[in-house]
Structure formats: C-alpha cells, structure tokens
Motif scaffolding. Sequence first.
Motif, PDB file in Angstrom:
ATOM      1  N   HIS A 272       9.891 -18.870   4.472  1.00 45.33           N
ATOM      2  CA  HIS A 272      10.457 -18.768   3.122  1.00 45.33           C
ATOM      3  C   HIS A 272       9.412 -19.095   2.057  1.00 45.33           C
ATOM      4  CE1 HIS A 272      14.718 -17.879   3.526  1.00 45.33           C
ATOM      5  NE2 HIS A 272      14.769 -18.652   4.594  1.00 45.33           N
ATOM      6  N   LEU A 273       8.646 -20.154   2.293  1.00 40.36           N
ATOM      7  CA  LEU A 273       7.697 -20.618   1.290  1.00 40.36           C
ATOM      8  C   LEU A 273       6.494 -19.686   1.156  1.00 40.36           C
ATOM      9  CD1 LEU A 273       7.600 -24.491   1.878  1.00 40.36           C
ATOM     10  CD2 LEU A 273       8.524 -23.296  -0.098  1.00 40.36           C
ATOM     11  N   CYS A 274       6.045 -19.155   2.263  1.00 40.66           N
ATOM     12  CA  CYS A 274       4.745 -18.483   2.262  1.00 40.66           C
ATOM     13  C   CYS A 274       4.802 -16.966   2.405  1.00 40.66           C
ATOM     14  CB  CYS A 274       3.876 -19.065   3.377  1.00 40.66           C
ATOM     15  SG  CYS A 274       3.661 -20.864   3.259  1.00 40.66           S
ATOM     16  N   ASP A 275       5.914 -16.417   2.879  1.00 43.69           N
ATOM     17  CA  ASP A 275       5.974 -14.983   3.137  1.00 43.69           C
ATOM     18  C   ASP A 275       7.080 -14.258   2.373  1.00 43.69           C
ATOM     19  OD1 ASP A 275       3.829 -15.144   4.936  1.00 43.69           O
ATOM     20  OD2 ASP A 275       5.163 -15.679   6.595  1.00 43.69           O
ATOM     21  N   LYS A 276       8.266 -14.801   2.369  1.00 48.15           N
ATOM     22  CA  LYS A 276       9.388 -14.133   1.725  1.00 48.15           C
ATOM     23  C   LYS A 276       9.283 -14.228   0.197  1.00 48.15           C
ATOM     24  CE  LYS A 276      12.830 -14.418   5.405  1.00 48.15           C
ATOM     25  NZ  LYS A 276      14.232 -14.768   5.750  1.00 48.15           N
ATOM     26  N   PRO A 277      10.001 -13.360  -0.521  1.00 52.51           N
ATOM     27  CA  PRO A 277       9.956 -13.442  -1.997  1.00 52.51           C
ATOM     28  C   PRO A 277      10.365 -14.821  -2.502  1.00 52.51           C
ATOM     29  CG  PRO A 277      11.037 -11.423  -1.269  1.00 52.51           C
ATOM     30  CD  PRO A 277      10.836 -12.250  -0.040  1.00 52.51           C
TER      31      PRO A 277
END
Length: 308
Positions: A272-277
């Motif tokens: 969530h923090l590093c890849d998803k919007p």
Amino acid sequence: MPPPPMMLDVDDVEDSVCMTWSIDESGTMRHRKTGTKVSTKEGITFEGMEYRLSPEDIELEADSHLGAGACGVVLKGVIKQTGIPVAVKTVKVDDKAKREQLLNEIRGLVAAEGCVNLVHWYAGFLSKRTSVVHVALEYMDLGSLAELKKRLGGYGVPPEYLSNITAQIMNGLNYLHKKKMLHRDIKPENILHNRQGEVKLTDFGIAKDLDKTIAMAGTFVGTVTYMSPERCLGNDYSFASDIWSVGMVIFELSTGRYPFADIVSFPVLFEHLCDKPEPRLDPEYFPAELVEFDAYCLTRDVSRRPAA
C-alpha cells in the motif's frame, strides 16, 4: 570530609565512550555526556535547569488509568500544593534503550515549552522503590484523537472542526521542525485535546534531533501503520516523513476509518505504501481544500511534499 558516594555504571562498558548513565547509592541517575540528573527528592535537572517534584508532591486518583504504552501506564493525579491536575506517565529505565528514550522525552518536553500545541510538563522524579521515572504532564481532559474517533462511531470529524484541529497539529509540528526535531510517531493516539478546544502533540520519546550538519535520519522506529513510504523502504528520511503521518491521521479523522482497510501483515502495508496509489479523499464528499491538503501530505514523492 567523607568521600563522595560511589557511582555504579548502569550501561554496558563498551558504551562508555558515548552515552553512559550511572547511579549513586542514593539512587540518583546521571547521564554523563549531558549532565542530566534524575532523582527521587530533587526531580530532574536538564541543561542546568531544575524541574522539581517528588513522590510526596503528587496525589494519584483512585482508578484513574488514562492509558498504557510501551513505557508503562499513565495515571491521573493532582499536584497537592497547587491542585493542578496532571497526567503522570511512567517511564521504565531498566535497560539502555529505555534510558535513552527517557532522555529524548525530556529533551522534547523541554523544547515544547514555547508552543501551545505541544503537551507541556511540570517535572519528574525517580521512584526509588520501583526504579521507574514518573513524569507529570499537562492533563488533557478529552483524551486522544483516537478516542474522539471511537466516540464518533464510524463517522468522520466535520470539516469545520477538522480544519481547526489540523491547524493546531501543524502549528505544533512546525514548532518541532523549527527546533530541528522530528516527531517520528504521529498518530491519533499521540494527539490530545481538551474541553477548551486545544489540540496538542504528545509523546516525544522517540523524537529525533536533526542538527544543521545531519539533515536526515536512518533509524526504523515509530508506529509502522502511519509511517511514510521512504521510512518503510528503509531510506533516509527527514521532516517530510512527519507530514505523511499527518496526512494519514487527517484521512482517518475525515472518513472515520484508517486509509488502508486490509492490513494483515507488513508485506501488505508495504504494498500500500510503496506500490499502490496514494490514499485520496473523495471530492464528492469532502471540501476541495481538505482533499487538496491531504493529497499534498500523502504524496509519495518526498520532494513534492510541503513543509509544515
């Protein structure tokens, strides 16, 4: 003249070249590098200033448990001489890391004295019986913003109130940053409020000093669920990491829910923090100014994240 009381080392021998604590026969702790002193009868001395309280000065209220954390419990009490209510925080000092955390907390509390949006302290003292340090803090009678969220039962804080809360959070954070201090653990539990409408940051136990020559930090401390992407990646980080955490808090207070709904493990949080919007508030339900503000905070590109 009797010889001075013998001093006993309470840190590892190899640490003696940097930050070493010692304790004398009366139970008084001293930090050799900074001269900080913590005792039962004389309270705390930091940078030449005395902050005096003793166990006899505080009357604890029965069944007054205000909270608990890694350091210990927080109880409500009263300073007998003045009748001022206080939150008495217990800080364990039974190992080197906890003693250094105590030193950081004292440094942060002293630095906070000039800002109305940082929780102030009165003094502290060492309990010789239990070997813990008690710190008397300003009592905030409505508790934390985490408790506010619970009271709202899943609803968000109305924007007109949230704007006031946010302004006070940012004022406190801006003051810390001007003092070259990172907070590093901004979350709803560490933001308190009271019936006078005051909002204040608290818990400086893991705050980090950044002097003019060291602009970045590299340690992995703090609550991971509010941590910035750069910290999650293990990169160096600076004041912008606190701004991300504020954005997470404002999103949660706006919607009544944490931004990431399915956090079951650290790899999921990492994704969530590093890849998803990045999390974004829905402009159909929230004022444009609030949506824009939170988007600025929750920007993965550190260079585009604004200062406090």
